[in-house]
Scaffold this active site. Sequence first.
Site, PDB file in Angstrom:
ATOM      1  N   CYS A   1       9.753   6.738   2.298  1.00 18.98           N
ATOM      2  CA  CYS A   1      10.386   6.118   3.426  1.00 18.98           C
ATOM      3  C   CYS A   1       9.582   5.166   4.207  1.00 18.98           C
ATOM      4  CB  CYS A   1      11.495   6.971   4.086  1.00 18.98           C
ATOM      5  SG  CYS A   1      12.301   5.963   5.388  1.00 18.98           S
TER       6      CYS A   1
ATOM      7  N   GLU B   1       1.133  18.052   1.666  1.00 14.41           N
ATOM      8  CA  GLU B   1       1.805  16.878   1.122  1.00 14.41           C
ATOM      9  C   GLU B   1       0.549  16.138   0.346  1.00 14.41           C
ATOM     10  OE1 GLU B   1       2.768  13.314   0.080  1.00 14.41           O
ATOM     11  OE2 GLU B   1       4.063  14.434   1.078  1.00 14.41           O
TER      12      GLU B   1
ATOM     13  N   ARG C   1      17.080   5.475  -8.238  1.00  8.37           N
ATOM     14  CA  ARG C   1      16.145   6.387  -8.043  1.00  8.37           C
ATOM     15  C   ARG C   1      16.674   7.858  -8.547  1.00  8.37           C
ATOM     16  NH1 ARG C   1      11.911   4.879  -4.788  1.00  8.37           N
ATOM     17  NH2 ARG C   1      11.161   6.862  -4.495  1.00  8.37           N
TER      18      ARG C   1
ATOM     19  N   LEU D   1       1.493  11.150   4.811  1.00  9.83           N
ATOM     20  CA  LEU D   1       2.599  11.584   5.724  1.00  9.83           C
ATOM     21  C   LEU D   1       3.774  10.636   5.982  1.00  9.83           C
ATOM     22  CD1 LEU D   1       0.959  13.662   8.463  1.00  9.83           C
ATOM     23  CD2 LEU D   1       2.448  14.592   6.583  1.00  9.83           C
TER      24      LEU D   1
ATOM     25  N   GLY E   1      18.824  -5.251 -11.542  1.00  7.80           N
ATOM     26  CA  GLY E   1      19.526  -4.452 -10.789  1.00  7.80           C
ATOM     27  C   GLY E   1      20.139  -5.055  -9.421  1.00  7.80           C
TER      28      GLY E   1
ATOM     29  N   LYS F   1      12.078  -3.240   5.583  1.00 17.31           N
ATOM     30  CA  LYS F   1      12.887  -3.871   6.513  1.00 17.31           C
ATOM     31  C   LYS F   1      11.661  -4.793   7.454  1.00 17.31           C
ATOM     32  CE  LYS F   1      16.034  -1.441   4.998  1.00 17.31           C
ATOM     33  NZ  LYS F   1      15.153  -0.974   3.885  1.00 17.31           N
TER      34      LYS F   1
ATOM     35  N   HIS G   1      31.043  -6.564  26.967  1.00 19.35           N
ATOM     36  CA  HIS G   1      31.537  -8.059  26.501  1.00 19.35           C
ATOM     37  C   HIS G   1      30.157  -8.789  27.108  1.00 19.35           C
ATOM     38  CE1 HIS G   1      33.235 -11.801  25.856  1.00 19.35           C
ATOM     39  NE2 HIS G   1      32.937 -12.178  27.040  1.00 19.35           N
TER      40      HIS G   1
ATOM     41  N   ALA H   1       0.571  20.455  -4.816  1.00 21.38           N
ATOM     42  CA  ALA H   1       1.145  21.752  -4.737  1.00 21.38           C
ATOM     43  C   ALA H   1       1.649  21.987  -6.211  1.00 21.38           C
ATOM     44  CB  ALA H   1       2.382  22.010  -3.771  1.00 21.38           C
TER      45      ALA H   1
END
Length: 464
Positions: free
Chosen positions: A43, A35, A272, A39, A182, A52, A443, A118
Amino acid sequence: MKNKNTTLLVIGGGPAGYVTAIRAGQLGVPTVLVEEDRLGGTCLNIGCIPSKALIHAADAYARTQSYTGEAPLGIRVPSASIDLAQTQRWKDGIVGKLTGGVGALLRKAGVQVVQGRATLVDGKTVDVAVADEPLRIQCEHLVLATGSDPVALPDLPWGGPVIGSTEALALTKIPKHLVVVGAGYIGLELGTAYRKLGSEVAVVEATGRILPAYDEELTKPVLASLRKLGVTLHLNCTAEGLTARGNGLRIRSSKADEYVLPADYVLVAAGRRPRTAGFNLESLALDMNGRAVKVDAQCRTSMRNVWAIGDLTGEPMLAHRGMAQGEMVAEIIAGAKRRFEPVAIPAVCFTDPELVVAGLSPAEAAAAGQETLVANFPFMANGRALSMEAAEGFVRVVARKDNHQILGWQAVGQGVSELSAAFCHSLEMGARLEDVAGIIHAHPTLGEAVQETALRALGHALHI
């Protein structure tokens, strides 16, 4: 140059990549994960989780503001304010805990993590530019999990007041004027959050409606909420570029009218695309599907023992899809027989209200030649929704007319993202309307609307 050999090499430490590595490690497969940055990938660091968190903070602030006057709940506060810099520190703390947790899980599974860029040499060899000495890693299996990048617009290159979601999530001051280009889920989620924080928000969308990937019945409650919040919508309009002074966005309507929107920042949320540049992917000459790497039902590429997962393989670009693909690939490499053929992959918009879909919509079922039963149940008839001041929205089911097998679920309303698990359970298990209608639902919960929707499709809803 140092050399290292391993059975599995994973490039990319986002949800798809780190899940692959963890599962492979659990199964005893010697695994190395490379990476370049942090890490957790997009997201955890600059996408799903921080967005969020910002949405939650904006909701809490807007609710507190509503208590400064006459409030139905009887709660009153003298005033409300927000320190966005403190909010960002709180958000960064959440991200740090999660990314640290990913590192701990990788160590627990025996995965070696290498930080560096990489570069592919061939299908079994990768050079990594690490801090001290270059490293060459040779492997039996190579998994590509490089993720995706935001799409830039030719007339709005990145920089200055033109920002993407990454920069929008890192602002420490609330902009007076924010223009969002957008009206997909990313633009509306962040645009709504900043409107609740106090920004004047305008949304520019080239099509004639918001959330164009979803059917109009589902998006109507979201549209009503945007208008109630005071978000200005410029539909059937295109962004033409910044003004000469850089403090406004020039837009053109479908009727060729041109005008300027004031903007401290212009948030480009035009989607994306797979991240295929920067690591010599072209040297492998893999079969492609447009910009995405083409894979089969086991996520195999056209080169033997080279696999691709997550956003690199195209739509739907969802973290949970990439994680499921990664888990499967790890198990195949360990000797299991698996295929990636889910009945449904849920998609959620964390707008206000939330929107969730799983399986086929009515239109999609009709296009597939299915004769269907379609029914919905409104949250205004659900006691839990009323007690949460969340009466807007509904749950909808699509089922075959002949045998009542459920083909799809959709919902719009406060907190409906949490219904996605129930939706997918019924779809994956091949449930019929009678199965869901006969399950006792607690309920009072929002989940009762799922049962009532199935009952209504059968012609005997109880509470409407």
